[in-house]
Design a protein around this motif. Sequence first.
Motif, PDB file in Angstrom:
ATOM      1  N   THR A 154       0.899  -1.138   0.183  1.00 45.83           N
ATOM      2  CA  THR A 154       0.372  -0.287  -0.429  1.00 45.83           C
ATOM      3  C   THR A 154       0.916   1.394  -0.082  1.00 45.83           C
ATOM      4  OG1 THR A 154      -0.289   0.195   2.341  1.00 45.83           O
ATOM      5  CG2 THR A 154      -1.850  -1.112   1.036  1.00 45.83           C
ATOM      6  N   GLU A 155       1.650   1.073   0.267  1.00 51.34           N
ATOM      7  CA  GLU A 155       2.743   2.037   0.157  1.00 51.34           C
ATOM      8  C   GLU A 155       2.737   2.978  -1.331  1.00 51.34           C
ATOM      9  OE1 GLU A 155       7.458   3.782   0.290  1.00 51.34           O
ATOM     10  OE2 GLU A 155       7.032   1.932   0.231  1.00 51.34           O
ATOM     11  N   ALA A 156       2.527   5.104  -0.898  1.00 48.98           N
ATOM     12  CA  ALA A 156       2.749   5.163  -2.487  1.00 48.98           C
ATOM     13  C   ALA A 156       4.019   5.757  -3.168  1.00 48.98           C
ATOM     14  CB  ALA A 156       1.383   6.630  -1.924  1.00 48.98           C
ATOM     15  N   PHE A 157       4.240   5.319  -3.699  1.00 54.37           N
ATOM     16  CA  PHE A 157       5.920   5.308  -4.501  1.00 54.37           C
ATOM     17  C   PHE A 157       5.904   5.063  -5.418  1.00 54.37           C
ATOM     18  CE2 PHE A 157       7.016   1.338  -3.494  1.00 54.37           C
ATOM     19  CZ  PHE A 157       7.487   0.642  -4.370  1.00 54.37           C
ATOM     20  N   LEU A 158       6.563   6.054  -6.170  1.00 55.68           N
ATOM     21  CA  LEU A 158       6.742   4.636  -7.611  1.00 55.68           C
ATOM     22  C   LEU A 158       8.528   4.645  -7.788  1.00 55.68           C
ATOM     23  CD1 LEU A 158       4.834   7.237  -9.695  1.00 55.68           C
ATOM     24  CD2 LEU A 158       4.406   5.349  -9.427  1.00 55.68           C
ATOM     25  N   GLY A 159       8.472   3.843  -8.478  1.00 57.51           N
ATOM     26  CA  GLY A 159       9.865   2.884  -8.041  1.00 57.51           C
ATOM     27  C   GLY A 159      10.434   1.656  -7.592  1.00 57.51           C
ATOM     28  N   VAL A 160      11.051   0.551  -8.095  1.00 56.85           N
ATOM     29  CA  VAL A 160      11.317  -0.544  -8.143  1.00 56.85           C
ATOM     30  C   VAL A 160      12.044  -1.676  -6.839  1.00 56.85           C
ATOM     31  CG1 VAL A 160      11.943  -2.877  -9.477  1.00 56.85           C
ATOM     32  CG2 VAL A 160      10.689  -1.036 -10.688  1.00 56.85           C
ATOM     33  N   ARG A 161      11.332  -0.715  -6.021  1.00 55.79           N
ATOM     34  CA  ARG A 161      11.761  -1.414  -4.095  1.00 55.79           C
ATOM     35  C   ARG A 161      10.616  -2.325  -3.876  1.00 55.79           C
ATOM     36  NH1 ARG A 161       9.607   0.750  -0.955  1.00 55.79           N
ATOM     37  NH2 ARG A 161       9.894   3.609  -0.961  1.00 55.79           N
ATOM     38  N   PRO A 162      10.518  -3.091  -2.957  1.00 51.21           N
ATOM     39  CA  PRO A 162       9.959  -3.737  -1.711  1.00 51.21           C
ATOM     40  C   PRO A 162       9.577  -2.159  -1.202  1.00 51.21           C
ATOM     41  CG  PRO A 162      11.654  -5.096  -1.881  1.00 51.21           C
ATOM     42  CD  PRO A 162      12.155  -3.881  -2.470  1.00 51.21           C
ATOM     43  N   ALA A 163       8.273  -2.238  -1.338  1.00 54.31           N
ATOM     44  CA  ALA A 163       7.708  -1.068  -0.174  1.00 54.31           C
ATOM     45  C   ALA A 163       7.283  -1.643   1.367  1.00 54.31           C
ATOM     46  CB  ALA A 163       5.856  -1.344  -0.675  1.00 54.31           C
ATOM     47  N   LYS A 164       7.335  -0.143   1.656  1.00 50.69           N
ATOM     48  CA  LYS A 164       7.418  -0.205   3.299  1.00 50.69           C
ATOM     49  C   LYS A 164       6.199  -0.613   4.115  1.00 50.69           C
ATOM     50  CE  LYS A 164      11.821   2.562   2.439  1.00 50.69           C
ATOM     51  NZ  LYS A 164      12.091   4.333   2.700  1.00 50.69           N
ATOM     52  N   GLN A 165       4.619  -0.515   3.213  1.00 48.24           N
ATOM     53  CA  GLN A 165       3.503  -0.843   4.526  1.00 48.24           C
ATOM     54  C   GLN A 165       2.821  -1.668   2.914  1.00 48.24           C
ATOM     55  OE1 GLN A 165       2.320   3.323   3.632  1.00 48.24           O
ATOM     56  NE2 GLN A 165       2.753   3.809   5.816  1.00 48.24           N
ATOM     57  N   TYR A 166       2.376  -2.149   3.975  1.00 49.61           N
ATOM     58  CA  TYR A 166       1.065  -3.215   3.216  1.00 49.61           C
ATOM     59  C   TYR A 166       0.026  -3.579   4.207  1.00 49.61           C
ATOM     60  CZ  TYR A 166       5.597  -4.757   1.388  1.00 49.61           C
ATOM     61  OH  TYR A 166       6.502  -5.314   0.056  1.00 49.61           O
ATOM     62  N   LYS A 167      -1.042  -3.887   3.811  1.00 53.89           N
ATOM     63  CA  LYS A 167      -2.268  -4.423   4.367  1.00 53.89           C
ATOM     64  C   LYS A 167      -2.185  -5.943   3.997  1.00 53.89           C
ATOM     65  CE  LYS A 167      -5.533  -1.394   3.942  1.00 53.89           C
ATOM     66  NZ  LYS A 167      -5.430  -0.688   5.781  1.00 53.89           N
ATOM     67  N   PHE A 168      -2.985  -6.631   4.703  1.00 54.23           N
ATOM     68  CA  PHE A 168      -3.665  -7.874   5.002  1.00 54.23           C
ATOM     69  C   PHE A 168      -4.956  -8.348   5.390  1.00 54.23           C
ATOM     70  CE2 PHE A 168      -4.260 -11.917   7.409  1.00 54.23           C
ATOM     71  CZ  PHE A 168      -4.397 -12.933   6.565  1.00 54.23           C
ATOM     72  N   ILE A 169      -5.558  -8.823   4.637  1.00 54.95           N
ATOM     73  CA  ILE A 169      -6.682  -8.649   3.973  1.00 54.95           C
ATOM     74  C   ILE A 169      -7.240 -10.568   4.508  1.00 54.95           C
ATOM     75  CG2 ILE A 169      -8.983  -7.141   3.686  1.00 54.95           C
ATOM     76  CD1 ILE A 169      -7.541  -5.156   2.622  1.00 54.95           C
ATOM     77  N   VAL A 170      -8.404 -10.340   4.863  1.00 58.18           N
ATOM     78  CA  VAL A 170      -9.845 -11.671   5.154  1.00 58.18           C
ATOM     79  C   VAL A 170     -11.216 -10.925   4.426  1.00 58.18           C
ATOM     80  CG1 VAL A 170     -10.250 -13.544   5.536  1.00 58.18           C
ATOM     81  CG2 VAL A 170      -7.991 -12.313   6.434  1.00 58.18           C
ATOM     82  N   ILE A 171     -11.565 -11.791   3.111  1.00 55.69           N
ATOM     83  CA  ILE A 171     -12.888 -11.364   3.372  1.00 55.69           C
ATOM     84  C   ILE A 171     -13.660 -13.110   2.960  1.00 55.69           C
ATOM     85  CG2 ILE A 171     -12.748  -9.502   2.066  1.00 55.69           C
ATOM     86  CD1 ILE A 171     -12.907 -10.663  -0.297  1.00 55.69           C
ATOM     87  N   ALA A 172     -14.551 -13.648   3.164  1.00 58.88           N
ATOM     88  CA  ALA A 172     -15.616 -14.869   3.243  1.00 58.88           C
ATOM     89  C   ALA A 172     -16.533 -14.072   1.430  1.00 58.88           C
ATOM     90  CB  ALA A 172     -15.752 -15.080   4.623  1.00 58.88           C
ATOM     91  N   SER A 173     -16.782 -15.266   0.903  1.00 57.71           N
ATOM     92  CA  SER A 173     -17.885 -15.815   0.638  1.00 57.71           C
ATOM     93  C   SER A 173     -18.518 -16.651   0.324  1.00 57.71           C
ATOM     94  CB  SER A 173     -17.062 -15.315  -1.306  1.00 57.71           C
ATOM     95  OG  SER A 173     -17.930 -15.956  -2.321  1.00 57.71           O
ATOM     96  N   PRO A 174     -19.916 -16.926   0.470  1.00 54.58           N
ATOM     97  CA  PRO A 174     -20.118 -18.730  -0.090  1.00 54.58           C
ATOM     98  C   PRO A 174     -20.348 -19.004  -0.816  1.00 54.58           C
ATOM     99  CG  PRO A 174     -21.940 -16.364   0.326  1.00 54.58           C
ATOM    100  CD  PRO A 174     -20.574 -16.033   0.401  1.00 54.58           C
ATOM    101  N   ALA A 175     -19.863 -20.462  -0.877  1.00 52.07           N
ATOM    102  CA  ALA A 175     -19.284 -20.995  -2.216  1.00 52.07           C
ATOM    103  C   ALA A 175     -20.307 -22.265  -2.792  1.00 52.07           C
ATOM    104  CB  ALA A 175     -18.435 -20.882  -2.070  1.00 52.07           C
ATOM    105  N   GLY A 176     -20.758 -22.166  -4.289  1.00 48.96           N
ATOM    106  CA  GLY A 176     -21.503 -24.004  -4.127  1.00 48.96           C
ATOM    107  C   GLY A 176     -20.545 -24.287  -5.097  1.00 48.96           C
ATOM    108  N   ASN A 177     -20.885 -25.098  -6.525  1.00 53.80           N
ATOM    109  CA  ASN A 177     -20.050 -25.608  -7.202  1.00 53.80           C
ATOM    110  C   ASN A 177     -19.104 -24.703  -7.576  1.00 53.80           C
ATOM    111  OD1 ASN A 177     -21.338 -27.958  -6.997  1.00 53.80           O
ATOM    112  ND2 ASN A 177     -22.859 -27.810  -8.338  1.00 53.80           N
ATOM    113  N   TYR A 178     -18.003 -25.208  -8.319  1.00 57.10           N
ATOM    114  CA  TYR A 178     -16.940 -23.485  -9.075  1.00 57.10           C
ATOM    115  C   TYR A 178     -16.582 -23.379 -10.421  1.00 57.10           C
ATOM    116  CZ  TYR A 178     -12.453 -22.592 -10.451  1.00 57.10           C
ATOM    117  OH  TYR A 178     -11.168 -21.479 -11.191  1.00 57.10           O
ATOM    118  N   PHE A 179     -16.923 -25.331 -10.507  1.00 64.05           N
ATOM    119  CA  PHE A 179     -17.190 -24.982 -12.523  1.00 64.05           C
ATOM    120  C   PHE A 179     -19.228 -25.564 -12.785  1.00 64.05           C
ATOM    121  CE2 PHE A 179     -13.643 -27.975 -11.876  1.00 64.05           C
ATOM    122  CZ  PHE A 179     -12.771 -27.361 -13.297  1.00 64.05           C
TER     123      PHE A 179
END
Length: 366
Positions: A154-179
């Motif tokens: 999530t870090e705001a920058f333009l440059g090829v290097r690893p970011a210094k800020q991140y966000k971990f998120i979990v969401i959920a979805s009721p699921a039936g058949n995949y195909f």
Amino acid sequence: MATLADAGLTFTTQPHPSPASTEQREAVLANPGFGTNFSDHMVTIEWTEGQGWHDAVVGPRQPIALDPAASVLHYAQEIFEGLKAYKQADGSISLFRPEANAARFNQSAQRLAMPELPESLFVEAIERLVKIDREWIPAAEGASLYLRPFMIATEAFLGVRPAKQYKFIVIASPAGNYFKSGAPAVSIWVSDYTRAAPGGTGAAKCGGNYAASLVPQAEAIARGHDQVVFLDAAEHKWIEELGGMNLYFVFEDGTLLTPALTGTILPGITRDSLLQLAREEGLKVEEGKYSLDQWREDATSGKLIETFACGTAAVVTSVGKVSGRDGEFVIGSGGPGQLTAKLKNRLVSIQRGEAADTHGWIRKVS
């Protein structure tokens, strides 16, 4: 990059001010589909260089605010996982091997130069979301609550290097058949495209791998098939995996073969579970190379009697027909295989608490 203190974060809970009504939720659960409907809440945890993981929140599912220069939008630092929560016969809720997902998540994080999340924190985040949104778990046979933990830079920058800020998120979805076709055996197309190359990110569960599969997958569907199968990048000869699933081959002598993990194939948790169950069935299980030409020859001669795909979303699915620019061939009768069905039933029975869990795979949430 993680610290011991990270695992002891205190979660803040913010209930949804206007959750879906009982009627709205029941309408979704009656026909959940796959990946199109979502529960009321989500988990978020922030990571900042020098501070580690902080601000763990279980709150309303809502849009993510990102700066236009957020690193994930420009340099694709993004990883994810997929697992399911199941409603057991006694009314309790369980997860299947979440620790394995946590371990694989960190392997992906290492490859994408992202911070590792303590496995205990990964599992706790998932459990907290399942508990608050347990009413979103479908009760229908074969249905579940699909969980999607992911991390973005999530870090705001333009440059090829690893970011210094991140966000971990979990969401959920009721699921039936995949195909969506609901066919007893799927049809797959042999792609001319390459999914992953040696030294690349094939073994990491990152969005870029799946983005690369979208054109060949669309090509497969346009030709009337359910999925696409990829060959190796070096020789374009050896079977690797489908767009989002591992493959198994069953031979008339009882041998079970799956492509070896060489760094270009995602190490599936369903794949690993089936390896263990197959050995318990007394089958000769091998991990190695298998070519497209040999696949065609063995299917034509009858030496190969079944092929199946496996993954968290689709679980275990028979492959009935394989097509490519060099023609097509049918596997067995073209329908579901007996061993495929047996292994699937064993796995699903454990996941749903209908069979003894001798491996310690089931984690009760409530």
